[in-house]
Design a protein around this motif. Structure first.
Motif: not given
Length: 253
Positions: A10-24
Motif C-alpha cells: 500500500v503506497p504512500g500519497a502521490w505514489h503508485s505501486p510501480e515505485s516499489f518495483k526495485p523491491t517487488s
C-alpha cells in the motif's frame, strides 16, 4: 512446508505501486506474490473528499487474497497505513469474535515503512498538529510535494530520482483529515522500518510515534528495523528492504 504469504503493498500519497518495483522484483524473484494497491486518490479528478475510496480499494485487494486461502503480509508506506488500517475493520471484528471465515487466510504481519502510526480516531493532520508542512503545495482540494527529490529521494542521484518524480500524481488533500476507527497494530504483529534520513517523516517523528504506540500497546511493534535511507528505501535500498520483508513473512533474514 507452509506456503509463502503474499505481500500487499500500500503506497504512500502521490505514489503508485510501480515505485516499489526495485523491491517487488526481488521479492518475486524469491518466490513471493505481490499485490500492489493503486489508491483511488492517485491523481483523482475531482479530488476525493475523504479516504473512503482508498479504503475500499485496499479492502477489495485484501479480501480477494484472503478469500483465496493465502496468508498476507501488509506493507504500508507513509500515508498508506491510514486507509490501510481502516481497510482491516472487518478483519479486526473477526479477530475479536473468533469468527475466522472458513478457507480464508490470515494477516500474518503489518510492516510500517516510515509510515504513520495512528490510534483510533487519529488522522495524518492531527499528527502534523493540523499545520501544513513547508513542502506541501495545496491547490484547492489537491496537494503536491514541493522539492520531491529532496523530500522523498535524497539518497538517490538526480538522474535516478527523475523518473520517480515524473511518475508522481496529485493527491487528494482532504484524505489527510480522515480518521481510522481501528488501530490494527495493537493486536496484529507489526514491524516498523525506521528510515534515519527521511525528510518527509523525520526520525524524531518516527520515534515519537513508536513511543506512543508502545505506551498504548506495550507488545506492539515487536520488530523495529533501522536503515540509513530516505523516505523511499524500496528504491534506494531494495536489497536491504526485501531481506527485512522476507523476514517479516517468516522467511528468515
Amino acid at each position: 512446508m507452509a506456503s509463502k504469504p503474499d505481500f500487499i503493498i500500500v503506497p504512500g500519497a502521490w505514489h503508485s505501486p510501480e515505485s516499489f518495483k526495485p523491491t517487488s522484483d526481488l521479492l518475486e524473484k524469491a518466490g513471493y506474490t505481490i499485490h500492489g494497491v493503486t489508491h483511488a486518490s492517485f491523481g483523482a479528478s475531482p479530488p476525493l473528499q475523504n479516504f473512503d475510496p482508498d479504503v475500499q480499494v485496499i479492502r477489495d485487494v485484501v479480501n480477494k487474497v484472503l478469500s483465496s486461502g493465502k496468508d498476507v503480509v501488509m506493507v504500508y508506506h507513509s500515508y498508506g497505513s491510514v486507509p490501510g488500517s481502516e481497510a482491516l475493520v472487518e478483519y479486526m471484528k473477526d479477530l475479536e469474535t473468533g469468527n475466522k471465515k472458513d478457507g480464508w487466510g490470515k494477516i500474518q504481519r503489518l510492516v510500517f515503512c516510515c509510515s504513520f502510526i495512528l490510534p483510533e480516531g487519529g488522522s495524518l493532520m492531527s499528527r502534523l498538529q493540523f499545520k501544513d508542512l513547508p513542502w506541501f503545495i495545496v491547490n484547492g482540494d489537491e496537494i503536491l510535494p514541493d522539492t520531491p527529490g529532496e523530500i522523498f529521494y535524497n539518497d538517490l542521484s538526480a538522474s535516478a530520482a527523475a523518473p520517480y518524480i515524473a511518475a508522481l500524481k496529485p493527491h487528494s488533500y482532504k484524505t489527510f483529515s480522515s480518521q481510522p476507527s481501528v488501530a490494527p497494530w495493537k493486536v496484529i504483529p507489526s514491524t516498523y522500518i525506521v528510515c534515519e534520513n527521511d525528510l518527509a517523516i523525520p526520525l524524531p517523528a518516527q520515534e515519537g510515534m513508536l513511543e506512543m504506540a508502545h505506551q498504548m500497546a506495550p507488545t506492539s511493534f515487536d520488530v523495529i528495523e533501522r536503515c540509513s535511507a530516505s523516505h523511499s528505501p524500496f528504491i534506494s535500498q531494495p536489497e536491504w528492504l526485501s531481506e527485512k520483508l522476507i523476514k517479516a513473512a517468516g522467511g528468515g533474514g
